[in-house]
Motif scaffolding. Structure first.
Motif, PDB file in Angstrom:
ATOM      1  N   GLY A  29     -15.501  11.317  -4.606  1.00 10.57           N
ATOM      2  CA  GLY A  29     -15.139  11.256  -3.202  1.00 10.57           C
ATOM      3  C   GLY A  29     -15.231   9.884  -2.574  1.00 10.57           C
ATOM      4  N   ARG A  30     -15.445   8.857  -3.368  1.00  9.82           N
ATOM      5  CA  ARG A  30     -15.623   7.524  -2.786  1.00  9.82           C
ATOM      6  C   ARG A  30     -14.321   6.740  -2.703  1.00  9.82           C
ATOM      7  N   PRO A  31     -13.675   6.357  -3.815  1.00 10.95           N
ATOM      8  CA  PRO A  31     -12.401   5.671  -3.637  1.00 10.95           C
ATOM      9  C   PRO A  31     -11.290   6.662  -3.278  1.00 10.95           C
ATOM     10  N   LEU A  32     -10.358   6.197  -2.497  1.00  9.73           N
ATOM     11  CA  LEU A  32      -9.182   6.971  -2.117  1.00  9.73           C
ATOM     12  C   LEU A  32      -7.966   6.195  -2.591  1.00  9.73           C
ATOM     13  N   ALA A  33      -7.031   6.864  -3.252  1.00 11.51           N
ATOM     14  CA  ALA A  33      -5.783   6.239  -3.677  1.00 11.51           C
ATOM     15  C   ALA A  33      -4.660   6.775  -2.807  1.00 11.51           C
ATOM     16  N   THR A  34      -3.794   5.874  -2.336  1.00 12.74           N
ATOM     17  CA  THR A  34      -2.611   6.291  -1.577  1.00 12.74           C
ATOM     18  C   THR A  34      -1.383   5.675  -2.217  1.00 12.74           C
ATOM     19  N   THR A  35      -0.256   6.358  -2.074  1.00 16.36           N
ATOM     20  CA  THR A  35       1.028   5.818  -2.506  1.00 16.36           C
ATOM     21  C   THR A  35       2.006   5.964  -1.350  1.00 16.36           C
ATOM     22  N   ASN A  36       3.006   5.079  -1.324  1.00 16.88           N
ATOM     23  CA  ASN A  36       3.929   5.103  -0.181  1.00 16.88           C
ATOM     24  C   ASN A  36       5.378   5.069  -0.651  1.00 16.88           C
ATOM     25  N   LEU A  37       6.284   4.986   0.317  1.00 17.61           N
ATOM     26  CA  LEU A  37       7.716   5.023   0.023  1.00 17.61           C
ATOM     27  C   LEU A  37       8.196   3.836  -0.798  1.00 17.61           C
ATOM     28  N   THR A  38       7.441   2.741  -0.822  1.00 14.15           N
ATOM     29  CA  THR A  38       7.825   1.580  -1.634  1.00 14.15           C
ATOM     30  C   THR A  38       7.231   1.657  -3.037  1.00 14.15           C
ATOM     31  N   LYS A  39       6.653   2.807  -3.378  1.00 10.73           N
ATOM     32  CA  LYS A  39       6.046   3.063  -4.692  1.00 10.73           C
ATOM     33  C   LYS A  39       4.851   2.153  -4.955  1.00 10.73           C
ATOM     34  N   THR A  40       4.146   1.799  -3.888  1.00 10.30           N
ATOM     35  CA  THR A  40       2.954   0.969  -4.002  1.00 10.30           C
ATOM     36  C   THR A  40       1.726   1.870  -4.013  1.00 10.30           C
ATOM     37  N   LEU A  41       0.815   1.611  -4.931  1.00  7.05           N
ATOM     38  CA  LEU A  41      -0.452   2.329  -5.003  1.00  7.05           C
ATOM     39  C   LEU A  41      -1.526   1.452  -4.382  1.00  7.05           C
ATOM     40  N   LEU A  42      -2.242   1.973  -3.404  1.00  8.68           N
ATOM     41  CA  LEU A  42      -3.344   1.253  -2.776  1.00  8.68           C
ATOM     42  C   LEU A  42      -4.635   2.017  -2.997  1.00  8.68           C
ATOM     43  N   LEU A  43      -5.711   1.289  -3.239  1.00  8.56           N
ATOM     44  CA  LEU A  43      -7.039   1.883  -3.369  1.00  8.56           C
ATOM     45  C   LEU A  43      -7.855   1.499  -2.147  1.00  8.56           C
ATOM     46  N   TRP A  44      -8.602   2.463  -1.628  1.00  6.30           N
ATOM     47  CA  TRP A  44      -9.386   2.270  -0.413  1.00  6.30           C
ATOM     48  C   TRP A  44     -10.845   2.565  -0.688  1.00  6.30           C
ATOM     49  N   ASP A  45     -11.717   1.716  -0.158  1.00  7.35           N
ATOM     50  CA  ASP A  45     -13.158   1.974  -0.188  1.00  7.35           C
ATOM     51  C   ASP A  45     -13.481   2.754   1.080  1.00  7.35           C
ATOM     52  N   VAL A  46     -13.824   4.014   0.923  1.00  8.72           N
ATOM     53  CA  VAL A  46     -14.101   4.874   2.076  1.00  8.72           C
ATOM     54  C   VAL A  46     -15.574   5.283   2.153  1.00  8.72           C
ATOM     55  N   THR A  47     -16.444   4.501   1.499  1.00 12.39           N
ATOM     56  CA  THR A  47     -17.867   4.822   1.548  1.00 12.39           C
ATOM     57  C   THR A  47     -18.407   4.695   2.969  1.00 12.39           C
ATOM     58  N   ASP A  48     -17.829   3.803   3.773  1.00 18.54           N
ATOM     59  CA  ASP A  48     -18.171   3.698   5.196  1.00 18.54           C
ATOM     60  C   ASP A  48     -17.015   4.318   5.962  1.00 18.54           C
ATOM     61  N   SER A  49     -17.128   5.587   6.317  1.00 14.33           N
ATOM     62  CA  SER A  49     -16.010   6.310   6.919  1.00 14.33           C
ATOM     63  C   SER A  49     -15.618   5.746   8.284  1.00 14.33           C
ATOM     64  N   SER A  50     -16.474   4.955   8.903  1.00 19.70           N
ATOM     65  CA  SER A  50     -16.113   4.366  10.189  1.00 19.70           C
ATOM     66  C   SER A  50     -15.272   3.106  10.012  1.00 19.70           C
TER      67      SER A  50
END
Length: 57
Positions: A29-50
């Protein structure tokens, strides 16, 4: 787009400029991966939800 809930039940926005079409959390539940319309994969550090941050590549 809203991110994970913090302990108080509120959500935080991720700073994205293109529509997100997919997202997934890791098993812990810590890293979050997102993908978008440009086929880019981004990784997010969500350990600090604020303050979710895109992780450097």
């Amino acid at each position: 787009m809203t991110g994970p809930s913090d302990p108080n039940g509120s959500t935080r926005a991720l700073n994205v400029t293109v529509a997100v079409i997919g997202m997934a959390f890791s098993r812990d539940g810590r890293p979050l991966a997102t993908t978008n319309l440009t086929k880019t994969l981004l990784l997010w550090d969500v350990t600090d939800s604020s303050n979710p941050q895109e992780t450097p590549r």
